[in-house]
Motif scaffolding. Structure first.
Motif, PDB file in Angstrom:
ATOM      1  N   THR A 118     -11.445  85.711 -52.755  1.00 51.74           N
ATOM      2  CA  THR A 118     -10.816  86.932 -52.731  1.00 51.74           C
ATOM      3  C   THR A 118     -12.090  87.877 -52.946  1.00 51.74           C
ATOM      4  OG1 THR A 118     -10.852  86.942 -55.021  1.00 51.74           O
ATOM      5  CG2 THR A 118      -8.620  85.865 -54.241  1.00 51.74           C
ATOM      6  N   ALA A 119     -11.531  89.171 -52.811  1.00 47.18           N
ATOM      7  CA  ALA A 119     -12.604  90.049 -52.903  1.00 47.18           C
ATOM      8  C   ALA A 119     -13.332  90.256 -54.486  1.00 47.18           C
ATOM      9  CB  ALA A 119     -11.945  91.364 -52.654  1.00 47.18           C
ATOM     10  N   GLU A 164     -10.489  81.286 -47.238  1.00 50.00           N
ATOM     11  CA  GLU A 164     -10.366  82.686 -46.912  1.00 50.00           C
ATOM     12  C   GLU A 164     -11.727  82.840 -47.264  1.00 50.00           C
ATOM     13  OE1 GLU A 164      -8.352  84.359 -45.476  1.00 50.00           O
ATOM     14  OE2 GLU A 164      -6.485  83.469 -45.658  1.00 50.00           O
ATOM     15  N   ARG A 167     -13.296  86.778 -47.139  1.00 50.42           N
ATOM     16  CA  ARG A 167     -12.453  87.634 -48.212  1.00 50.42           C
ATOM     17  C   ARG A 167     -13.636  87.737 -49.388  1.00 50.42           C
ATOM     18  NH1 ARG A 167      -7.991  90.018 -47.098  1.00 50.42           N
ATOM     19  NH2 ARG A 167      -6.591  89.043 -45.643  1.00 50.42           N
ATOM     20  N   ASP A 210     -10.139  89.077 -40.041  1.00 53.85           N
ATOM     21  CA  ASP A 210     -10.988  89.493 -41.263  1.00 53.85           C
ATOM     22  C   ASP A 210     -12.248  89.844 -40.775  1.00 53.85           C
ATOM     23  OD1 ASP A 210      -9.039  89.684 -43.019  1.00 53.85           O
ATOM     24  OD2 ASP A 210      -9.560  87.574 -44.010  1.00 53.85           O
TER      25      ASP A 210
END
Length: 368
Positions: A118-119, A164, A167, A210
C-alpha cells in the motif's frame, strides 16, 4: 475431506489455497516422481499441473486454478526454480494474486508469507521490526526482533509474496534489491545478517494501470523475471473462469450452483467484454468504453452478488434482475460520463439483441 478451519476452530470463510485444495496437493505429491528443487513440495511439472488442471494416474482430478496460456505458467514456475524473482504483471482482475497464492501453496505448502503493498507500507514490512517492550527492556537482540514474511521465507527456504509492489513507496521497494541480488538481509543493529537458504524465492504482483504511481527502479526491475497475465482471450474462456470461481465461492456461502445461471453469466461476460473492447462481439457496432476496468474479477463479484440475491430474495435461480444492479455498479464509476456510456449501450446494443428483452428491462429499471 475436512472443512478448513481458522485458528479459533471456526470454519474459515476463505481458506488459504493449501487448505482449500489440500487433497489435490497431497495426491500430486504422492504421484509426483519427477525431480524437485530443494525444499519444494512438488516438482515444477506437478506445480504446473496443479495450476492448469489434469487427471492423475490414480484417477484424481486436479481442478484448473488458472485458465490461460500454458507456456506462461511454465515460465512462471521455472522462474521460481532459478535465482530470479517472479513479477506477475497485468491489468486489474487478471488473477495475479490468485496465481501468486497458488504458486506459493504448491511450491512451499504455505501461501501466507505475504506483504500487502500500500502507499503506507513501511520498510519494516519487508525487512524486520522490533518488539519495543523487549527492545526497551533488554536492548537489541534476536528475541526483540520481529521478522517480516520475507525474512522468514529467506531463513526457511520458502516462497514469499509481495502484493501490489508498485503501490509501495519507491524507497521501500528498493529494500528488496539486496534481498534479491545478494540473497541476504543485513541486521546492522545486531551486526548480523540473514542469508537466504536454498528454496527461497519471491513472487511480486503489480498492475499495468499503476505505472507512474511508484514505478519500479531499473535496478529492482532487473531482479525480476516478468510474466504478463493477459485478459481471457475468448468469451468462452472468460465464462468458464467466472463459472468456476463463482461455484467455488458459492459453496462457501451456501449459494445456488453456478450452472443454474450459466445464461446470465454469459450475458454479464458479454456486456463486460463489449464495453471493455469498445465493440460488439460481431464487430458490427462500436461502443464507448466506461472509465472502469470491467475485469473478470468484477464479473465474478457481480455474479456472486446476483446469486446471493437469487438465494435470499428469489427462487434460487439467477435471473437478469439479480445481476442488473451489480452490472450498473461496475460500469458506472463516474456518475456523469459513465452513465451516458451505459445508457447508450443499453439502447443501441442490448435493446436490439434477440433474446435479451428481459435483461434490457431489468437494466433499464435499475438505471432509471
Amino acid at each position: 475431506m475436512t472443512t478448513p478451519e481458522n485458528s479459533t476452530g471456526a470454519e474459515a470463510l476463505r481458506p488459504h489455497a493449501e487448505a482449500a485444495f489440500a487433497h489435490e496437493l497431497k495426491a500430486l505429491e504422492a504421484a509426483d516422481d519427477r525431480p524437485r528443487p530443494t525444499r519444494w513440495k512438488l516438482s515444477p511439472w506437478a506445480v504446473a499441473t496443479y495450476l492448469l488442471g489434469g487427471e492423475l494416474p490414480d484417477g484424481t482430478v486436479i481442478t484448473p486454478k488458472y485458465v490461460g496460456p500454458r507456456r506462461l505458467v511454465e515460465v512462471a514456475v521455472t522462474t521460481l526454480a532459478t535465482d530470479r524473482a517472479l513479477l506477475l504483471l497485468g491489468v486489474p482482475g487478471t488473477a495475479k494474486t490468485w496465481v501468486s497464492e497458488h504458486l506459493a501453496a504448491a511450491v512451499s505448502g504455505d501461501s501466507t508469507l505475504l506483504v500487502q503493498g500500500t502507499a503506507g507500507t513501511p520498510e519494516e514490512a519487508i525487512r524486520y521490526g522490533w518488539n519495543y517492550a523487549r527492545l526497551l527492556a533488554h536492548g537489541p537482540s534476536r528475541e526483540a526482533l520481529v521478522p517480516s514474511p520475507v525474512m522468514r521465507a529467506m531463513a526457511e527456504g520458502m516462497t514469499a509474496r509481495v502484493e501490489e509492489l508498485t503501490r509501495i513507496p519507491a524507497d521501500v521497494q528498493d529494500t528488496l534489491i539486496t534481498v534479491l541480488s545478494e540473497k541476504t538481509l543485513p541486521i546492522p543493529e545486531l551486526g548480523e545478517e540473514v542469508q537466504a537458504v536454498r528454496g527461497f524465492n519471491l513472487i511480486a504482483t503489480a498492475n499495468d494501470r499503476d505505472r507512474g504511481v511508484n514505478e519500479l527502479s531499473s535496478a529492482l526491475r532487473r531482479r525480476f523475471n516478468t510474466v504478463v497475465l493477459p485478459l481471457p482471450a475468448t468469451a468462452d474462456a472468460e465464462v468458464d473462469i467466472v463459472a468456476r470461481r463463482v461455484d467455488q465461492m458459492g459453496r462457501a456461502l451456501d449459494l445456488p450452483a453456478a450452472p443454474e445461471g450459466l445464461e446470465e453469466i454469459r450475458r454479464v461476460v458479454t456486456v463486460f467484454r463489449e464495453l471493455r473492447d469498445g465493440v460488439t462481439d460481431d464487430g458490427r457496432t462500436k461502443v464507448k468504453s466506461p472509465s472502469g476496468t470491467l475485469s473478470t474479477a468484477e464479473a465474478i463479484s457481480v455474479v456472486t452478488g446476483g446469486l446471493a440475491l437469487a438465494a435470499h430474495f428469489g427462487d434460487g435461480v439467477l435471473r437478469p434482475s439479480d445481476v442488473a444492479a451489480g452490472i450498473l455498479g461496475a460500469v458506472v464509476r463516474d456518475p456523469a460520463a459513465d452513465k451516458v456510456v451505459w445508457q447508450e449501450y443499453l439502447e443501441a446494443v442490448v435493446r436490439e439483441r434477440e433474446g435479451w428483452k428481459d435483461f434490457y428491462r431489468a437494466c433499464r429499471e435499475v438505471t432509471a
